[in-house]
Each structure stands twice: as C-alpha cells, then as structure tokens.
Write a protein that holds these residues in place. Structure first.
Motif, PDB file in Angstrom:
ATOM      1  N   LEU A 189       1.677 -12.300   4.963  1.00  0.00           N
ATOM      2  CA  LEU A 189       1.672 -11.334   6.057  1.00  0.00           C
ATOM      3  C   LEU A 189       1.139  -9.982   5.586  1.00  0.00           C
ATOM      4  N   TRP A 190       1.431  -9.642   4.336  1.00  0.00           N
ATOM      5  CA  TRP A 190       1.028  -8.356   3.755  1.00  0.00           C
ATOM      6  C   TRP A 190       0.805  -8.564   2.263  1.00  0.00           C
ATOM      7  N   LYS A 191      -0.235  -7.929   1.724  1.00  0.00           N
ATOM      8  CA  LYS A 191      -0.514  -8.083   0.302  1.00  0.00           C
ATOM      9  C   LYS A 191      -0.937  -6.746  -0.290  1.00  0.00           C
ATOM     10  N   PRO A 192      -0.687  -6.551  -1.590  1.00  0.00           N
ATOM     11  CA  PRO A 192      -1.043  -5.268  -2.217  1.00  0.00           C
ATOM     12  C   PRO A 192      -2.553  -5.110  -2.333  1.00  0.00           C
ATOM     13  N   SER A 193      -2.996  -3.848  -2.299  1.00  0.00           N
ATOM     14  CA  SER A 193      -4.422  -3.538  -2.431  1.00  0.00           C
ATOM     15  C   SER A 193      -4.698  -2.840  -3.755  1.00  0.00           C
ATOM     16  N   LYS A 194      -5.811  -3.196  -4.362  1.00  0.00           N
ATOM     17  CA  LYS A 194      -6.267  -2.481  -5.550  1.00  0.00           C
ATOM     18  C   LYS A 194      -6.875  -1.146  -5.121  1.00  0.00           C
ATOM     19  N   GLU A 195      -7.173  -0.294  -6.106  1.00  0.00           N
ATOM     20  CA  GLU A 195      -7.680   1.040  -5.785  1.00  0.00           C
ATOM     21  C   GLU A 195      -8.992   1.002  -5.018  1.00  0.00           C
ATOM     22  N   ASP A 196      -9.840   0.008  -5.298  1.00  0.00           N
ATOM     23  CA  ASP A 196     -11.142  -0.074  -4.636  1.00  0.00           C
ATOM     24  C   ASP A 196     -11.116  -0.922  -3.366  1.00  0.00           C
ATOM     25  N   GLU A 197      -9.931  -1.304  -2.905  1.00  0.00           N
ATOM     26  CA  GLU A 197      -9.794  -2.099  -1.691  1.00  0.00           C
ATOM     27  C   GLU A 197      -9.147  -1.276  -0.589  1.00  0.00           C
ATOM     28  N   PRO A 198      -9.450  -1.582   0.679  1.00  0.00           N
ATOM     29  CA  PRO A 198      -8.777  -0.868   1.776  1.00  0.00           C
ATOM     30  C   PRO A 198      -7.272  -1.050   1.678  1.00  0.00           C
ATOM     31  N   GLY A 199      -6.532  -0.024   1.999  1.00  0.00           N
ATOM     32  CA  GLY A 199      -5.079  -0.116   1.926  1.00  0.00           C
ATOM     33  C   GLY A 199      -4.400   0.912   2.799  1.00  0.00           C
ATOM     34  N   TRP A 200      -3.180   0.590   3.207  1.00  0.00           N
ATOM     35  CA  TRP A 200      -2.377   1.466   4.043  1.00  0.00           C
ATOM     36  C   TRP A 200      -0.961   1.508   3.465  1.00  0.00           C
ATOM     37  N   ASP A 201      -0.299   2.634   3.657  1.00  0.00           N
ATOM     38  CA  ASP A 201       1.082   2.755   3.213  1.00  0.00           C
ATOM     39  C   ASP A 201       1.971   1.867   4.078  1.00  0.00           C
ATOM     40  N   SER A 202       2.951   1.243   3.443  1.00  0.00           N
ATOM     41  CA  SER A 202       3.883   0.372   4.158  1.00  0.00           C
ATOM     42  C   SER A 202       5.219   0.396   3.440  1.00  0.00           C
ATOM     43  N   PRO A 203       6.270  -0.187   4.032  1.00  0.00           N
ATOM     44  CA  PRO A 203       7.561  -0.271   3.331  1.00  0.00           C
ATOM     45  C   PRO A 203       7.486  -1.091   2.054  1.00  0.00           C
ATOM     46  N   TRP A 204       6.395  -1.852   1.859  1.00  0.00           N
ATOM     47  CA  TRP A 204       6.266  -2.726   0.692  1.00  0.00           C
ATOM     48  C   TRP A 204       5.194  -2.219  -0.276  1.00  0.00           C
ATOM     49  N   GLY A 205       4.790  -0.965  -0.089  1.00  0.00           N
ATOM     50  CA  GLY A 205       3.771  -0.385  -0.944  1.00  0.00           C
ATOM     51  C   GLY A 205       2.414  -0.362  -0.265  1.00  0.00           C
ATOM     52  N   ARG A 206       1.450   0.256  -0.936  1.00  0.00           N
ATOM     53  CA  ARG A 206       0.096   0.327  -0.383  1.00  0.00           C
ATOM     54  C   ARG A 206      -0.518  -1.072  -0.376  1.00  0.00           C
ATOM     55  N   GLY A 207      -1.023  -1.456   0.774  1.00  0.00           N
ATOM     56  CA  GLY A 207      -1.576  -2.806   0.881  1.00  0.00           C
ATOM     57  C   GLY A 207      -2.358  -2.985   2.154  1.00  0.00           C
ATOM     58  N   ARG A 208      -2.596  -4.253   2.501  1.00  0.00           N
ATOM     59  CA  ARG A 208      -3.376  -4.581   3.693  1.00  0.00           C
ATOM     60  C   ARG A 208      -2.818  -5.872   4.290  1.00  0.00           C
ATOM     61  N   PRO A 209      -3.107  -6.122   5.555  1.00  0.00           N
ATOM     62  CA  PRO A 209      -2.518  -7.285   6.223  1.00  0.00           C
ATOM     63  C   PRO A 209      -3.187  -8.594   5.853  1.00  0.00           C
TER      64      PRO A 209
END
Length: 312
Positions: A189-209
């Motif tokens: 449902l949600w996965k962490p993003s590396k620095e060069d990947e799109p990402g958004w702040d979430s309760p589970w850390g910076r990531g993307r859907p």
C-alpha cells in the motif's frame, strides 16, 4: 426518471448479464482505469478508451448528459515512470506532462468525449494515506520495514472477482518475495522512497503509494464509497481490480465497491494480445501522425470504426 428501455450489462463480478439500475438516477457514476503516463499509448490501449466512451454516451442518452459522472484517472507516480525518466535523463514531471499531453490529443482524435473528471494520482496522496490508516485501524493492513502492506488473509472472500485458485493468484500477482511480509499474497500500500525518487511525508516515513491504492483513493474521492460501474481492460481483473476491491471494501465496510464490473477484451495481433512487453505494438500517435503503416496517416474516426466492428 423513467427509463423506457432497460439497459443490460455483463458483470464480471457475477459472470452474468444484469439489468442496470443506478444507485441514484440523478447521478450515474462510472470509473475507468486510465493511463500510466510513462510512454505513448499503443493502439491496444485505445480499446478501453473507445469502449467506455460508447458506454458513457449511452448512459448520457438514457439518463441525460447532466446526470452521468465519468471519472478516468491519470497515474503519474509509478516505478515505470521513474525508470523511463531516468533512462531519458529528464525530470519525472517533464515526462508525465509530455506523455499526458500526447495522450489527450490522441484520445480527442479518436472522437472520445472528455471524462467529467481526470484525477491525477499525485493530487490524491492525502486520500491514499487516509484509506491506508483506515485499513490499519480495521485490522486489514500492517506496517513492516518502512512499508505498509494489505493483509490478504484478513479478507475471507478475497478473490471473488477473478475467481482464481490461490496458486494461480500467487503466480499472476508476480508478488515480491520479501522477509517483512506476513504472507506471500500480501501487497504493498505504501513503500519508502529513495532520495532520487518521488516521495511524500506520511505516518510511515517519506514514501510513495503502491499502484492499487491510487484508484481506490481517486474513485472514493470523486464517486463515493460505493458507485455504479467500474471499467477497464480484462488484464486488470487480477491483481489490480481485485486489490482495489479489497482495499475499498475493507476500509469502508461495504459488501461491494462497484455494483457492475465491466472489462473489454484485448486487441489481438496474430493471436496474441498487443502489449509493450511483447513488443508487438504500434502507438496511436504513430498511426495518426506518420505514414509508416500503409503509406499514409490514419484518421481517428477510421481507427475508432475499426475498433467498434468487433464485440468489446
């Protein structure tokens, strides 16, 4: 509103043709999965565009143009997009804007009416996070190693759309083997993003859907928790639509996500489906704008007519 000629639709969920009765005749609600804007759409991708444009026009004719709401999404956050932008050495936004512009031009040339809403995935991150939080609270999802995953065994009737045996579902889902997953069918449902990947702040850390949660969020936002018709290509039945159903039903507590599920068949090329993975494709843009096929460009209405000569 009185409908003189009842409409019958084949429902993938029940495997039967059913009389269509909208939840609210004042607002008939239709959602169709749209493009992932990493590359130009091939002519096989035009099949659902044209098929569901015909359905949209029919619903407008029966119920009135102002009483039908058609939503077709744009997926603009995806690992394919990230990879293609890196391959071309351009910004992700530049790639998605260029690809979406060509897509809109192609669809207009095919004489498809514009949907009432074309939501972008990147503009619905808050709704995705809210649904994921509901799934965790309801005991249908869990956090593990920076990821949030849907707990498939928590839904007893998972698989009712595709009706596949468990072994077939495991193979068809191409699920990632990962030590943090409770079960091999569980999906992201949600996965962490590396620095060069799109990402958004979430309760589970910076990531993307994950891919599946996007459509659950966009359909909920624009059509509600339960709506009339969900459409797409037959290749989306599993795992995408199966997982959409799981997410939406388990988040909101309903028996269905959409009352009718409709799927168009593949465009065949010498007995095989047309797809980018098989390399047997030609883009809509090429057919409309080059003389590579038959020595001249093809008109949009000709392509549309060719598509509509066979059953959807």
């Amino acid at each position: 509103m009185s409908v003189s000629t009842p409409l019958k639709l084949y429902n993938t969920l029940t495997r039967e043709r059913e009389f269509f009765a909208p939840i609210d005749e004042g607002c008939v609600r239709l959602y169709v999965c749209g493009p992932t804007v990493y590359d130009f759409a091939h002519i096989g991708n035009a099949r659902p565009l044209i098929v569901f444009d015909v359905l949209y026009r029919l619903l407008r004719e029966i119920y009135g143009a102002s009483h039908v709401k058609y939503v077709r999404n744009i997926t603009d956050v995806d690992d394919k997009i990230n990879a293609r932008a890196a391959e071309r050495g351009i910004a992700i936004r530049e790639l998605t804007e260029e690809t979406n512009r060509v897509f809109q031009e192609d669809v207009a040339a095919l004489n498809c009416l514009a949907p009432d809403v074309q939501p972008r995935a990147t503009e619905h991150i808050a709704e995705m996070i809210a649904i994921i939080e509901k799934l965790i609270a309801n005991g249908h999802a869990y956090e593990a190693d920076g990821h949030v995953l849907f707990d498939v065994p928590s839904m007893p009737d998972y698989g009712q759309l595709s009706r596949r045996p468990l072994d077939d579902m495991i193979a068809g889902a191409r699920v990632e083997v990962a030590p943090y997953k409770k079960g091999e069918m569980d999906f992201v449902l949600w996965k962490p993003s590396k620095e060069d990947e799109p990402g958004w702040d979430s309760p589970w850390g910076r990531g993307r859907p994950g891919w599946h949660i996007e459509c659950s969020a966009m359909s909920y936002k624009h059509l509600g928790e339960v709506f009339d018709i969900h459409g797409g290509g037959i290749d989306l039945v599993f795992p995408h639509h199966e997982n959409e159903i799981a997410q939406t039903r388990c988040a909101f507590g309903h028996n269905v996500m959409a009352n009718i599920w409709m799927h168009n068949g593949f465009l065949q090329v010498e007995g095989e489906k047309m797809s980018k993975s098989l390399g047997n494709f030609v883009t809509i843009h090429e057919l409309l704008n080059s003389d590579r096929f038959g020595g001249r460009p093809w008109k949009g209405e000709v392509l549309r007519f060719a598509m509509l000569r066979s059953h959807y």
